[in-house]
Design a protein around this motif. Sequence first.
Motif, short mmCIF file in Angstrom:
data_model
loop_
_atom_site.label_atom_id
_atom_site.label_comp_id
_atom_site.label_asym_id
_atom_site.label_seq_id
_atom_site.Cartn_x
_atom_site.Cartn_y
_atom_site.Cartn_z
N GLU A 23 9.78 -5.47 2.76
CA GLU A 23 9.32 -4.20 2.19
C GLU A 23 10.50 -3.33 1.79
O GLU A 23 10.44 -2.54 0.85
CB GLU A 23 8.45 -3.45 3.22
CG GLU A 23 7.15 -4.15 3.53
CD GLU A 23 6.40 -3.53 4.69
OE1 GLU A 23 5.23 -3.89 4.87
OE2 GLU A 23 6.98 -2.70 5.42
N TYR B 149 0.82 -1.21 0.00
CA TYR B 149 0.00 0.00 0.00
C TYR B 149 0.85 1.26 0.00
O TYR B 149 0.37 2.33 -0.28
CB TYR B 149 -0.93 0.02 1.22
CG TYR B 149 -1.97 -1.07 1.20
CD1 TYR B 149 -3.00 -1.04 0.26
CD2 TYR B 149 -1.93 -2.13 2.10
CE1 TYR B 149 -3.96 -2.03 0.23
CE2 TYR B 149 -2.89 -3.13 2.07
CZ TYR B 149 -3.90 -3.07 1.14
OH TYR B 149 -4.86 -4.05 1.10
N SER B 150 2.12 1.11 0.39
CA SER B 150 2.97 2.30 0.45
C SER B 150 4.43 1.89 0.40
O SER B 150 4.77 0.73 0.56
CB SER B 150 2.66 3.09 1.72
OG SER B 150 3.73 3.03 2.62
N ALA C 202 6.75 2.81 2.57
CA ALA C 202 7.34 3.13 3.86
C ALA C 202 7.75 1.82 4.53
O ALA C 202 6.96 1.22 5.25
CB ALA C 202 6.32 3.87 4.73
N PRO C 203 8.97 1.34 4.26
CA PRO C 203 9.32 -0.02 4.69
C PRO C 203 9.44 -0.17 6.21
O PRO C 203 10.06 0.64 6.87
CB PRO C 203 10.67 -0.26 4.02
CG PRO C 203 11.22 1.09 3.75
CD PRO C 203 10.06 2.00 3.55
N ARG C 204 8.78 -1.21 6.72
CA ARG C 204 8.85 -1.53 8.15
C ARG C 204 9.26 -2.97 8.36
O ARG C 204 9.23 -3.48 9.46
CB ARG C 204 7.48 -1.30 8.82
CG ARG C 204 7.11 0.14 8.87
CD ARG C 204 6.07 0.45 9.92
NE ARG C 204 6.12 1.87 10.21
CZ ARG C 204 6.84 2.40 11.19
NH1 ARG C 204 7.53 1.63 12.00
NH2 ARG C 204 6.86 3.69 11.38
#
Lengths: 739, 76
Positions: A93, A84-85, A87-89
């Motif tokens: 990702e 969905y974005s 912004a790797p966490r």
Amino acid sequence: MAAAAASSARPSSAVPASVSPVSERRHVVAVIGNPNTGKTTLFNALTGLTQHTGNYPGVTVESAVGEFTVEGTHFLAVDLPGTYSLAPRAPDEMIAVKVLLGLGEGVQAPDVVLCVLDATNLDRNLYLLTQVLEIGRPVVVALTMSDLAHKLGIIIDIAELEKRLGVSVVPVQANKRIGLPALRQALNKAARAPHHFRSLIGFPTAFTHEVDTLAQSFPQTNGHSPLPRFLIERLLIDAGGSIEAELTQQWGAGIRAQTEAARARLAEAGVPVPQVEVDSRYHWITQLVETTIRQPLTTAQTWTDRIDQVVTHKVWGLAVFLVTMAITFQTIFSWAVPVMDGIDALFKAVGTRVGDLLSEGPLRSLVVDGLIGGVGAVIVFVPQIAILFGLIALLEDSGYMARAAFLMDRVMASFGLSGRSFIPLLSSFACAVPGIMSTRSIDNRRDRIATILIAPLMSCSARLPVYVLLISAFIPARTVWGIVGLQGLTLFAMYLIGLTLAPPIAFVLKRTILHGEPVPFLLELPPFKVPAWRVVLFRMYDRSWAFLRRAGTIILATTVLVWALSYYPNQNRVTEEFQARRATASAEERAHLDSEEAGARLRESFLGQAGRLIEPIVQPLGWDWKIGMATLASFPAREVIIAALGTIYNLGSDQKEGSVELRGAMQAERWPDGRPVYTPVVALSLMVFFALCCQCGATLATIKRETGSWGYAVFTFTYMTGLAYLGALAVYQIGSRLV
Amino acid sequence: MERTLADLQPNEAGRIRCIAGTDGLSQRLAELGFTLGQTVRVVRFAPLGDPMQIHIRGFNIALRRTEARRIVLDPL
């Protein structure tokens, strides 16, 4: 993401594709999009049967890779995981960000990024696109579900959208092959375009100023920051994210301190992260959507709403779910059996024919028992894999899979997993191999690994013959409590053992080796649709072939290894002994000599020696060395124990679980002091061992393949063997004192 | 007591006032479109009481109650 690699990757990525001769160069297309956008269907349609599972150049994580050609130009397409974005966490990702930016040794930045957007859901899908545009690579947008959008009354001004986004927007219907030529053309054109950093979003000045300042804090090379601006922005926005962790590790804790100070200043200025990013992007998106898309104001009740009222209903929903699961399970558990028996018979027949052509000796044994038997042991899994993945594709493509996860989440959450783990675990009752392969639909990696590690505890169909043989031979056919048969009860108990142990094990795993930041359970419930047969068939083919290619070789190698261990070293002496005996034997005796010879060969082999060696270890379980050896022989495939026992007791390897002969031989087996070897307690101890042990080379090979490391395969083998030993020990030690 | 998304009954709606917390979860929710001022509606709860189906920005998503509790609402 070494600084050197990052800076060296930049010049090469800044070179327009036209510098090198286009015809010789292969363009890389990275495909990205939200989950449930039809991204994979589009990817399959673009690349067809050239698709395979491979590694993105320089990245050691498996993804789907395929090829296509546009007007003589060759393209390599890589399917990135749905997100969905940017912004790797989590590590996986982070991979997508590294691939898009071309960061890291040998990672080639894509020449063009294909961003897949769901036309019925543009708001949320455009969020990812605004981030992808800021990466600075050429972008092409594929608009999927445009037929569905049309039906819902959504009208999209594509020309205006292209103008505002500055990229080509191509409507496609991948399952009907509509729009593909136009999409290929657009990709070909974009891949040759020069590219530059581009942000459409107006972030507040306070924010852009902090990004500039933070960029300055890294050692400058030629007056430039060594890192792409996108990374600096992410560092600032994603508190506790993967980029903060990696940059801090690389450039020192000072970076974190400066970033935190910058975040504090932004919060004070009234533009706190991460809110400032989300608000700025959605603000821009809302304006864009107002001028390019017309949506009906009132949303009438759709077919999806009506179906949902039934399939998520408290009573009807659970009933539909149970029936669906029963059919799924029945299909893989029973309907695959005739095909599997056919494959078995075919390979036995081929083995016999080929065996007749070769003379007696090691070569014949290797070819018949090792190679042909080994290939058969691999192919026998294909019917279950193909059937299960056909069903899963149907469930997923129709939209029901998400509802199944919605229904079961409460149950699975109680031991730390999510509703997405249910189908893989259910499938593992038929066979852990397709069960483990189906964990790919679990988006959270730690949940996926936990599911993979407990899947082999589900009592698979290969354990059933072992239970049947031992129960029919040693568990009295009595009735307990008036109505329940003791034999049936024992069988039920065997299925229950793994099922009761798996949840606490998953619970412990999630709190120990798989510990990490809790990941939200965000499950999209997409509209229902009629599944596309192309998608279903491709999935069946693709999964079966992936299994044959990757796990098949390992399984074949193990089978050949076990053949060698059970054939060598003493075959010459045994052969001579039996040649001598055949010369003097009567016709009746001769008929039995083959089986006796095979038995003698096995008892004298490395495996036989190992069996005697481990006797002190298996004696506390109530086993003699022959049981220990048959168990050892069945580590690559547990069902082998029946053939192994047949061979050991001189009956030949051609035994089935219902064999009266084998049952008789086992009942007659005695210790040197005359006590029977097999008692009901010994039979139980052996069954518990088989219920808990991971005696399956195919499962371990699949775990290795799916997790990308031998570590998890070794871990599964170790913990399950330990558990099996302790379980069998407890059963025998306690049971023999009670009886 | 603040009213959160987890407190709504099926077919009740509210407008998002804020999302509690600054961790990964609140960021994920915001990225999905749970932005300030946005209208959200609870469609139904799963038969076993959790998770819940939420309608937002024209799509349906399932959230667990613990996640929905982060989303603080104003009445419509």
